[in-house]
Scaffold this active site. Structure first.
Site, PDB file in Angstrom:
ATOM      1  N   CYS A 179     -17.810  22.847  44.196  1.00 33.87           N
ATOM      2  CA  CYS A 179     -18.551  21.886  44.483  1.00 33.87           C
ATOM      3  C   CYS A 179     -19.767  22.081  45.571  1.00 33.87           C
ATOM      4  O   CYS A 179     -21.007  22.133  45.471  1.00 33.87           O
ATOM      5  CB  CYS A 179     -18.134  20.436  44.517  1.00 33.87           C
ATOM      6  SG  CYS A 179     -19.399  19.336  44.730  1.00 33.87           S
ATOM      7  N   GLU A 224     -18.165  21.996  37.131  1.00 34.09           N
ATOM      8  CA  GLU A 224     -19.261  21.570  37.520  1.00 34.09           C
ATOM      9  C   GLU A 224     -20.472  21.671  36.171  1.00 34.09           C
ATOM     10  O   GLU A 224     -21.342  21.128  36.176  1.00 34.09           O
ATOM     11  CB  GLU A 224     -19.990  22.630  38.856  1.00 34.09           C
ATOM     12  CG  GLU A 224     -19.145  22.120  39.837  1.00 34.09           C
ATOM     13  CD  GLU A 224     -19.723  21.161  40.685  1.00 34.09           C
ATOM     14  OE1 GLU A 224     -20.776  20.473  40.210  1.00 34.09           O
ATOM     15  OE2 GLU A 224     -19.167  20.433  41.454  1.00 34.09           O
TER      16      GLU A 224
END
Length: 208
Positions: free
Chosen positions: A131, A196
């Site tokens: 992330c 993601e």
């Protein structure tokens, strides 16, 4: 090559797919429909709360004081990021207290928290690193030819800024200290990268 760089290099296919995703390109050009960004803001706020909790769990498991402090500092960075989202939410009329997580958001947060509770700090750092590293990469790429002035300029400035980079480096230093180049670590990192990508896709698809 460090473990954190090995993991990042092994997942360049997903990083490039995220950079070229219409949601991210829309942020870069300022053309993303505001409803899609509003949906993303709500989902990302829910995600960041889980992210901060995962940092706190890892801090409690940290084998030494230095790692404990680093995990807590990183959790503090997430709290600052949440303040930014509160500003976005006010601008786009999103009530963060009433956000219901979508499937992609829940998959990601459940995975992170399960890893934090069940894994060691090296595995947790590897699960959380994508992330941070991905957002720094996206911010840098979107800003490299100059940041256009539009409604998403602050997002690009945040993730391309010199303030964000140290947080990425702090987390990757924990990966390098505590993670091993095992199949489990590699698969955990890649799963987070896929989460993601799915997160951006969900915002693009359901933010109407």
């Amino acid at each position: 090559m460090t473990i954190s760089n090995q993991l990042w290099e092994a997942n360049q296919d997903i990083a490039q797919a995220c950079l070229l995703h219409p949601f991210v390109e829309g942020i870069g050009y300022g053309t993303l429909p505001s409803a899609k960004f509003a949906y993303y803001v709500g989902q990302d706020a829910f995600f960041l709360e889980a992210f901060a909790r995962a940092y706190s769990i890892a801090a409690a498991k940290a084998p030494d004081w230095e790692a404990f402090i680093t995990f807590h500092d990183l959790a503090g960075g997430v709290l600052q990021e949440l303040q930014l989202h509160e500003g976005y939410a006010a601008k786009w009329g999103v009530d963060l207290r009433s956000v219901q997580p979508g499937a992609a958001t829940r998959h990601y947060t459940d995975f992170l928290l399960a890893t934090a509770w069940g894994g060691d700090v090296g595995l947790t750092a590897a699960a959380m690193s994508p992330c941070m590293r991905l957002y720094a990469f996206l911010g840098e790429k979107l800003a490299e030819d100059g940041i256009l002035e539009h409604q998403y300029t602050d997002w690009i400035r945040t993730y391309s800024s010199s303030d964000f980079q140290p947080l990425v480096q702090q987390l990757e230093s924990l990966v390098d200290r505590f993670a091993t180049a095992s199949t489990r670590v590699h698969s955990t990192y890649r799963y987070a990268m896929l989460c993601e990508q799915d997160f951006f896709q969900a915002a693009w698809q359901f933010g109407e």
